[in-house]
Structures are given as structure tokens and as C-alpha cells.
Design a protein around this motif. Structure first.
Motif, PDB file in Angstrom:
ATOM      1  N   ILE A 152       0.836  -1.200   0.000  1.00  0.00           N
ATOM      2  CA  ILE A 152       0.000   0.000   0.000  1.00  0.00           C
ATOM      3  C   ILE A 152       0.871   1.251   0.000  1.00  0.00           C
ATOM      4  O   ILE A 152       0.583   2.226  -0.709  1.00  0.00           O
ATOM      5  CB  ILE A 152      -0.953  -0.022   1.206  1.00  0.00           C
ATOM      6  CG1 ILE A 152      -2.012  -1.102   0.998  1.00  0.00           C
ATOM      7  CG2 ILE A 152      -1.599   1.333   1.422  1.00  0.00           C
ATOM      8  CD1 ILE A 152      -2.855  -1.383   2.213  1.00  0.00           C
ATOM      9  N   GLY A 153       1.946   1.236   0.779  1.00  0.00           N
ATOM     10  CA  GLY A 153       2.857   2.377   0.801  1.00  0.00           C
ATOM     11  C   GLY A 153       3.508   2.619  -0.552  1.00  0.00           C
ATOM     12  O   GLY A 153       3.653   3.768  -0.979  1.00  0.00           O
ATOM     13  N   LEU A 154       3.906   1.550  -1.224  1.00  0.00           N
ATOM     14  CA  LEU A 154       4.509   1.709  -2.547  1.00  0.00           C
ATOM     15  C   LEU A 154       3.502   2.232  -3.569  1.00  0.00           C
ATOM     16  O   LEU A 154       3.845   3.065  -4.420  1.00  0.00           O
ATOM     17  CB  LEU A 154       5.095   0.380  -3.018  1.00  0.00           C
ATOM     18  CG  LEU A 154       6.357  -0.071  -2.288  1.00  0.00           C
ATOM     19  CD1 LEU A 154       6.747  -1.480  -2.731  1.00  0.00           C
ATOM     20  CD2 LEU A 154       7.482   0.902  -2.518  1.00  0.00           C
ATOM     21  N   MET A 155       2.259   1.759  -3.485  1.00  0.00           N
ATOM     22  CA  MET A 155       1.233   2.269  -4.400  1.00  0.00           C
ATOM     23  C   MET A 155       0.948   3.742  -4.136  1.00  0.00           C
ATOM     24  O   MET A 155       0.805   4.535  -5.071  1.00  0.00           O
ATOM     25  CB  MET A 155      -0.042   1.430  -4.285  1.00  0.00           C
ATOM     26  CG  MET A 155       0.127   0.080  -4.903  1.00  0.00           C
ATOM     27  SD  MET A 155      -1.283  -1.067  -4.857  1.00  0.00           S
ATOM     28  CE  MET A 155      -2.631  -0.231  -4.204  1.00  0.00           C
ATOM     29  N   ASP A 156       0.887   4.127  -2.865  1.00  0.00           N
ATOM     30  CA  ASP A 156       0.690   5.543  -2.536  1.00  0.00           C
ATOM     31  C   ASP A 156       1.881   6.385  -2.979  1.00  0.00           C
ATOM     32  O   ASP A 156       1.710   7.529  -3.426  1.00  0.00           O
ATOM     33  CB  ASP A 156       0.494   5.718  -1.024  1.00  0.00           C
ATOM     34  CG  ASP A 156      -0.934   5.509  -0.601  1.00  0.00           C
ATOM     35  OD1 ASP A 156      -1.814   5.506  -1.477  1.00  0.00           O
ATOM     36  OD2 ASP A 156      -1.178   5.359   0.618  1.00  0.00           O
ATOM     37  N   LEU A 157       3.088   5.824  -2.853  1.00  0.00           N
ATOM     38  CA  LEU A 157       4.275   6.556  -3.291  1.00  0.00           C
ATOM     39  C   LEU A 157       4.235   6.803  -4.805  1.00  0.00           C
ATOM     40  O   LEU A 157       4.521   7.908  -5.258  1.00  0.00           O
ATOM     41  CB  LEU A 157       5.535   5.782  -2.921  1.00  0.00           C
ATOM     42  CG  LEU A 157       6.865   6.418  -3.324  1.00  0.00           C
ATOM     43  CD1 LEU A 157       7.057   7.743  -2.597  1.00  0.00           C
ATOM     44  CD2 LEU A 157       7.996   5.477  -3.029  1.00  0.00           C
TER      45      LEU A 157
END
Length: 95
Positions: free
Chosen positions: A84-89
Motif C-alpha cells: 500500500i505504501g509503494l502504491m501511494d508513493l
């Protein structure tokens, strides 16, 4: 004598405080003229970075605590936070 607040009341107070902080920040941003787009974009990017940092920090805590607990469910949750963090990034970098 201190009064003890129940857990649900504390949670409700936190939710209301976060809601009003976001509402007041949005009203503050709306006060600027449309020509100051850079300020609006900067505040939007700052708001987008906070969940990224939170998801990466949760992943890091779970990753480093896995050796002690050996709990596969928590490792799965940590990997979910990482994804999720990578997608938000990626979404934030698209600005």
C-alpha cells in the motif's frame, strides 16, 4: 480526582479532532486565490506523504519484530502495508 474516559470516548475525541483539523485546513487553503496553485499542490503533497511514511514505518516495525514473534499473520500484514505504501508513493510521484 481525575475522571477516566472510556476507550470508545477517547477514540471518538480523536476522530472528531482529526476531522476538524482537516476541515479547517481545507478552509484555510480555499482562502487563497486560484493563482497560488503551488501552495495548494504543496499542501496536497504533504498530506499524501503522511500515509506513505506511516505505512513504511508499520512495515519496518513488523519486519524487525518478526524474528521475535515468528507470526506469519503479522508478516502478511506488514507486506500489505509495504505494498500500500509503494502504491501511494507511485501515486504521489505522479503529481
Amino acid at each position: 480526582m481525575r475522571m477516566k474516559m472510556s476507550h470508545s470516548l477517547k477514540l471518538l475525541v480523536i476522530i472528531v479532532a482529526v476531522f476538524f483539523a482537516g476541515f479547517l485546513t481545507e478552509e484555510f487553503i480555499e482562502q487563497f486565490p486560484a493563482s497560488t496553485v503551488s501552495l495548494r499542490e504543496t499542501i496536497t503533497i504533504v498530506y499524501e506523504i503522511f500515509p506513505i511514511l506511516m505505512s513504511f514505518s508499520i512495515f519496518a516495525m513488523i519486519w524487525f519484530s518478526y524474528d521475535k514473534s515468528k507470526n506469519n499473520h503479522s508478516l502478511f500484514m506488514g507486506m500489505a502495508f509495504l505494498i500500500i505504501g509503494l502504491m501511494d508513493l507511485c501515486h504521489t510521484l505522479s503529481y
